[in-house]
Design a protein around this motif. Structure first.
Motif, PDB file in Angstrom:
ATOM      1  N   THR A 169     -26.332 -94.451  58.942  1.00 30.48           N
ATOM      2  CA  THR A 169     -25.426 -93.983  59.983  1.00 30.48           C
ATOM      3  C   THR A 169     -25.795 -94.562  61.338  1.00 30.48           C
ATOM      4  O   THR A 169     -26.943 -94.960  61.586  1.00 30.48           O
ATOM      5  CB  THR A 169     -25.451 -92.441  60.099  1.00 30.48           C
ATOM      6  N   LEU A 170     -24.801 -94.586  62.216  1.00 28.64           N
ATOM      7  CA  LEU A 170     -24.972 -94.831  63.640  1.00 28.64           C
ATOM      8  C   LEU A 170     -24.700 -93.504  64.334  1.00 28.64           C
ATOM      9  O   LEU A 170     -23.662 -92.879  64.115  1.00 28.64           O
ATOM     10  CB  LEU A 170     -23.993 -95.902  64.125  1.00 28.64           C
ATOM     11  N   VAL A 171     -25.657 -93.065  65.161  1.00 33.07           N
ATOM     12  CA  VAL A 171     -25.580 -91.742  65.779  1.00 33.07           C
ATOM     13  C   VAL A 171     -25.420 -91.898  67.286  1.00 33.07           C
ATOM     14  O   VAL A 171     -26.132 -92.694  67.920  1.00 33.07           O
ATOM     15  CB  VAL A 171     -26.833 -90.910  65.461  1.00 33.07           C
ATOM     16  N   LEU A 172     -24.498 -91.125  67.840  1.00 34.59           N
ATOM     17  CA  LEU A 172     -24.193 -91.171  69.265  1.00 34.59           C
ATOM     18  C   LEU A 172     -24.659 -89.880  69.937  1.00 34.59           C
ATOM     19  O   LEU A 172     -24.235 -88.786  69.571  1.00 34.59           O
ATOM     20  CB  LEU A 172     -22.688 -91.349  69.481  1.00 34.59           C
ATOM     21  N   PHE A 173     -25.555 -90.027  70.917  1.00 36.63           N
ATOM     22  CA  PHE A 173     -25.982 -88.910  71.752  1.00 36.63           C
ATOM     23  C   PHE A 173     -25.479 -89.147  73.178  1.00 36.63           C
ATOM     24  O   PHE A 173     -25.415 -90.290  73.641  1.00 36.63           O
ATOM     25  CB  PHE A 173     -27.514 -88.797  71.810  1.00 36.63           C
ATOM     26  N   ARG A 174     -25.182 -88.052  73.863  1.00 38.64           N
ATOM     27  CA  ARG A 174     -24.822 -88.139  75.278  1.00 38.64           C
ATOM     28  C   ARG A 174     -25.913 -87.487  76.103  1.00 38.64           C
ATOM     29  O   ARG A 174     -26.386 -86.395  75.775  1.00 38.64           O
ATOM     30  CB  ARG A 174     -23.484 -87.454  75.542  1.00 38.64           C
ATOM     31  N   ALA A 175     -26.342 -88.182  77.165  1.00 38.20           N
ATOM     32  CA  ALA A 175     -27.401 -87.674  78.027  1.00 38.20           C
ATOM     33  C   ALA A 175     -26.808 -86.897  79.190  1.00 38.20           C
ATOM     34  O   ALA A 175     -25.907 -87.374  79.881  1.00 38.20           O
ATOM     35  CB  ALA A 175     -28.258 -88.824  78.554  1.00 38.20           C
ATOM     36  N   ASN A 176     -27.317 -85.693  79.401  1.00 39.62           N
ATOM     37  CA  ASN A 176     -26.894 -84.877  80.532  1.00 39.62           C
ATOM     38  C   ASN A 176     -27.283 -85.587  81.832  1.00 39.62           C
ATOM     39  O   ASN A 176     -28.449 -85.946  82.016  1.00 39.62           O
ATOM     40  CB  ASN A 176     -27.576 -83.507  80.453  1.00 39.62           C
ATOM     41  N   PRO A 177     -26.326 -85.806  82.739  1.00 43.44           N
ATOM     42  CA  PRO A 177     -26.650 -86.574  83.958  1.00 43.44           C
ATOM     43  C   PRO A 177     -27.624 -85.860  84.882  1.00 43.44           C
ATOM     44  O   PRO A 177     -28.261 -86.497  85.724  1.00 43.44           O
ATOM     45  CB  PRO A 177     -25.284 -86.772  84.620  1.00 43.44           C
ATOM     46  N   GLU A 178     -27.769 -84.540  84.732  1.00 47.87           N
ATOM     47  CA  GLU A 178     -28.653 -83.789  85.612  1.00 47.87           C
ATOM     48  C   GLU A 178     -30.089 -83.774  85.108  1.00 47.87           C
ATOM     49  O   GLU A 178     -31.031 -84.035  85.856  1.00 47.87           O
ATOM     50  CB  GLU A 178     -28.140 -82.343  85.759  1.00 47.87           C
ATOM     51  N   ASN A 179     -30.275 -83.459  83.807  1.00 50.61           N
ATOM     52  CA  ASN A 179     -31.629 -83.281  83.297  1.00 50.61           C
ATOM     53  C   ASN A 179     -32.010 -84.232  82.169  1.00 50.61           C
ATOM     54  O   ASN A 179     -33.147 -84.218  81.703  1.00 50.61           O
ATOM     55  CB  ASN A 179     -31.843 -81.835  82.836  1.00 50.61           C
ATOM     56  N   GLY A 180     -31.056 -85.075  81.716  1.00 46.91           N
ATOM     57  CA  GLY A 180     -31.349 -86.069  80.690  1.00 46.91           C
ATOM     58  C   GLY A 180     -31.366 -85.561  79.274  1.00 46.91           C
ATOM     59  O   GLY A 180     -31.573 -86.339  78.341  1.00 46.91           O
ATOM     60  N   LEU A 181     -31.156 -84.264  79.054  1.00 49.29           N
ATOM     61  CA  LEU A 181     -31.182 -83.718  77.706  1.00 49.29           C
ATOM     62  C   LEU A 181     -30.041 -84.299  76.871  1.00 49.29           C
ATOM     63  O   LEU A 181     -28.936 -84.534  77.371  1.00 49.29           O
ATOM     64  CB  LEU A 181     -31.076 -82.193  77.744  1.00 49.29           C
ATOM     65  N   LEU A 182     -30.325 -84.523  75.581  1.00 46.33           N
ATOM     66  CA  LEU A 182     -29.373 -85.160  74.688  1.00 46.33           C
ATOM     67  C   LEU A 182     -28.524 -84.131  73.947  1.00 46.33           C
ATOM     68  O   LEU A 182     -29.023 -83.085  73.512  1.00 46.33           O
ATOM     69  CB  LEU A 182     -30.098 -86.032  73.665  1.00 46.33           C
ATOM     70  N   THR A 183     -27.241 -84.467  73.781  1.00 45.15           N
ATOM     71  CA  THR A 183     -26.331 -83.694  72.957  1.00 45.15           C
ATOM     72  C   THR A 183     -25.748 -84.618  71.900  1.00 45.15           C
ATOM     73  O   THR A 183     -25.277 -85.715  72.229  1.00 45.15           O
ATOM     74  CB  THR A 183     -25.183 -83.097  73.792  1.00 45.15           C
ATOM     75  N   LEU A 184     -25.802 -84.198  70.645  1.00 42.80           N
ATOM     76  CA  LEU A 184     -25.207 -84.992  69.576  1.00 42.80           C
ATOM     77  C   LEU A 184     -23.691 -84.983  69.714  1.00 42.80           C
ATOM     78  O   LEU A 184     -23.075 -83.921  69.798  1.00 42.80           O
ATOM     79  CB  LEU A 184     -25.609 -84.415  68.210  1.00 42.80           C
ATOM     80  N   CYS A 185     -23.099 -86.195  69.731  1.00 45.16           N
ATOM     81  CA  CYS A 185     -21.645 -86.304  69.871  1.00 45.16           C
ATOM     82  C   CYS A 185     -20.968 -86.761  68.585  1.00 45.16           C
ATOM     83  O   CYS A 185     -19.898 -86.248  68.237  1.00 45.16           O
ATOM     84  CB  CYS A 185     -21.296 -87.279  70.994  1.00 45.16           C
ATOM     85  N   ASP A 186     -21.556 -87.728  67.887  1.00 44.39           N
ATOM     86  CA  ASP A 186     -20.874 -88.271  66.718  1.00 44.39           C
ATOM     87  C   ASP A 186     -21.881 -88.962  65.812  1.00 44.39           C
ATOM     88  O   ASP A 186     -22.973 -89.351  66.231  1.00 44.39           O
ATOM     89  CB  ASP A 186     -19.784 -89.263  67.148  1.00 44.39           C
ATOM     90  N   ARG A 187     -21.469 -89.099  64.555  1.00 48.22           N
ATOM     91  CA  ARG A 187     -22.242 -89.764  63.521  1.00 48.22           C
ATOM     92  C   ARG A 187     -21.237 -90.496  62.632  1.00 48.22           C
ATOM     93  O   ARG A 187     -20.286 -89.896  62.146  1.00 48.22           O
ATOM     94  CB  ARG A 187     -23.018 -88.723  62.704  1.00 48.22           C
ATOM     95  N   ILE A 188     -21.451 -91.802  62.421  1.00 51.13           N
ATOM     96  CA  ILE A 188     -20.493 -92.588  61.656  1.00 51.13           C
ATOM     97  C   ILE A 188     -21.235 -93.435  60.638  1.00 51.13           C
ATOM     98  O   ILE A 188     -22.347 -93.906  60.907  1.00 51.13           O
ATOM     99  CB  ILE A 188     -19.631 -93.466  62.608  1.00 51.13           C
ATOM    100  N   GLN A 189     -20.628 -93.613  59.475  1.00 52.42           N
ATOM    101  CA  GLN A 189     -21.258 -94.395  58.418  1.00 52.42           C
ATOM    102  C   GLN A 189     -21.287 -95.885  58.783  1.00 52.42           C
ATOM    103  O   GLN A 189     -20.369 -96.398  59.433  1.00 52.42           O
ATOM    104  CB  GLN A 189     -20.518 -94.226  57.096  1.00 52.42           C
ATOM    105  N   THR A 190     -22.351 -96.528  58.361  1.00 51.42           N
ATOM    106  CA  THR A 190     -22.510 -97.970  58.550  1.00 51.42           C
ATOM    107  C   THR A 190     -22.704 -98.625  57.193  1.00 51.42           C
ATOM    108  O   THR A 190     -22.674 -97.962  56.154  1.00 51.42           O
ATOM    109  CB  THR A 190     -23.741 -98.266  59.425  1.00 51.42           C
ATOM    110  N   GLY A 191     -22.962 -99.938  57.220  1.00 50.11           N
ATOM    111  CA  GLY A 191     -23.393-100.620  56.015  1.00 50.11           C
ATOM    112  C   GLY A 191     -24.789-100.164  55.630  1.00 50.11           C
ATOM    113  O   GLY A 191     -25.411 -99.331  56.313  1.00 50.11           O
ATOM    114  N   LEU A 192     -25.311-100.720  54.553  1.00 53.43           N
ATOM    115  CA  LEU A 192     -26.603-100.282  54.035  1.00 53.43           C
ATOM    116  C   LEU A 192     -27.759-100.789  54.895  1.00 53.43           C
ATOM    117  O   LEU A 192     -27.792-101.953  55.293  1.00 53.43           O
ATOM    118  CB  LEU A 192     -26.778-100.778  52.598  1.00 53.43           C
ATOM    119  N   ILE A 193     -28.690 -99.913  55.166  1.00 54.15           N
ATOM    120  CA  ILE A 193     -29.913-100.197  55.933  1.00 54.15           C
ATOM    121  C   ILE A 193     -29.572-100.795  57.305  1.00 54.15           C
ATOM    122  O   ILE A 193     -29.867-101.967  57.603  1.00 54.15           O
ATOM    123  CB  ILE A 193     -30.884-101.115  55.166  1.00 54.15           C
ATOM    124  N   PRO A 194     -28.955-100.003  58.180  1.00 56.84           N
ATOM    125  CA  PRO A 194     -28.690-100.483  59.541  1.00 56.84           C
ATOM    126  C   PRO A 194     -29.995-100.629  60.307  1.00 56.84           C
ATOM    127  O   PRO A 194     -30.693 -99.656  60.561  1.00 56.84           O
ATOM    128  CB  PRO A 194     -27.801 -99.383  60.137  1.00 56.84           C
TER     129      PRO A 194
END
Length: 337
Positions: free
Chosen positions: A263-288
């Motif tokens: 998978t390819l995983v997308l996190f968004r960083a909070n502009p104030e404190n930098g904490l990550l929030t999971l936004c999306d996860r999408i399938q990729t080819g084998l062994i990205p």
């Protein structure tokens, strides 16, 4: 949107397709061609304004660097082949300098070398080993990622084998270990890659073995961990190794690839404190393996599928979408640094 970059491919089991690939993106499509085939095992690549360096390991285990010139259209011309003492598996730039960083998980060292047509290694620092977990990746030192800070005066080296991130001052083209500045990671976590936010306030450290990202607030006297977040779906039960990690230039998004979950995983960083929030996860080819970001487009190197995939971030919905892919890129493993 159009851009070009380069990629290392390990080739198939017979060595076909091994070498340096030229990759081009035009709007929503991606193309790749083998620009320089080679018999030796390729390592890492890095480019300066008009030169490209590619490390290699020969059949007789002799390490070296292939040097190419680059014109304004990013066309390659081979210049020379030079032997050096170490097989460099990671490169890093030093801002406002004509020298480059290198590290080798084969040899357990970090180096500085002059970015010239004749390679001269100016400084070497060997990593000390400390026993960690029973994982084979921690049987010895394994410096996996080296990078200079934006001030051009400091650098860090991430060692998967020892669960340690060491920091250097850079003086007189030499690496000088800062004994009071380091990150001591939890036992057996296996740190792989660290990215620094554009404003230099935060560090995001990807751990390959524990499949997690640790977020650190940076300050003058050290690093405070403020978050640790998994790269995996809660329902994932298969064996996985987190691999690629990159941040968009605006610092808003951090992206990670998972080998195993694929998978390819997308996190968004909070502009104030930098904490990550999971936004999306999408399938990729084998062994990205590795990924490359330009603006909000991402290329993923799917090593076991012999393909490159072009994704895009929908910045309104904070989601990922697949735009296109290209096959026939044999065991793609590492993009231009």
């Amino acid at each position: 949107m159009s851009f070009k970059t380069f990629l290392v491919g390990y080739g198939d089991s017979q060595g076909n397709g091994r070498g340096l690939y030229s990759v081009e993106v035009n709007n929503d499509s991606i193309q790749a061609k083998l620009a320089y085939p080679c018999e030796m095992k390729p390592g890492a690549i890095i480019a300066t304004e008009n030169r490209l360096y590619m490390s290699y390991l020969g059949d007789n285990k002799e390490p070296g660097i292939l040097l190419f010139s680059l014109d304004e259209e990013l066309n390659l011309t081979f210049l020379n082949k030079q032997t050096i003492p170490f097989f460099l598996t990671s490169f890093g730039r030093i801002h406002h300098s004509n020298h480059l960083l290198g590290s080798s998980f084969y040899d357990g060292v970090d180096v500085i070398f002059e970015a010239a047509d004749n390679i001269h290694i100016k400084s070497v620092d060997k990593h000390p080993y400390r026993p960690r977990s029973a994982d084979i990746r921690q049987a010895e030192t394994h410096p996996h990622h080296i990078c200079a800070l934006s001030d051009g005066l400091h650098a860090y080296s991430v060692d998967m084998g020892t669960d340690f991130v060491s920091f250097y001052s850079i003086r007189n083209n030499g690496l000088h270990l800062l004994k009071d500045a380091f990150i001591d990671c939890p036992l057996g976590s296996g740190p792989r890659i660290m990215r620094i936010s554009p404003d230099n306030r935060l560090a995001y450290l990807l751990h390959e073995i524990s499949n997690s990202v640790a977020v650190y607030a940076l300050h003058d006297v050290g690093f405070d961990e403020i978050q640790r977040i998994s790269t995996l779906d809660d329902n994932t039960v298969i064996t996985n190794s987190a691999a690629g990690c990159a941040m968009t230039a605006d610092g808003e998004y951090l992206l990670v690839t998972n080998r195993g979950e694929n998978t390819l995983v997308l996190f968004r960083a909070n502009p104030e404190n930098g904490l990550l929030t999971l936004c999306d996860r999408i399938q990729t080819g084998l062994i990205p393996r590795d990924l490359y970001i330009r603006d909000h487009q991402i290329i993923v190197a799917a090593q076991a599928s012999d393909c490159l995939q072009l994704f895009e971030i929908d910045t309104r919905q904070h989601r990922l979408k697949l735009l296109s892919e290209v096959t026939g890129v044999y065991a793609p493993v590492g993009f231009l640094n």
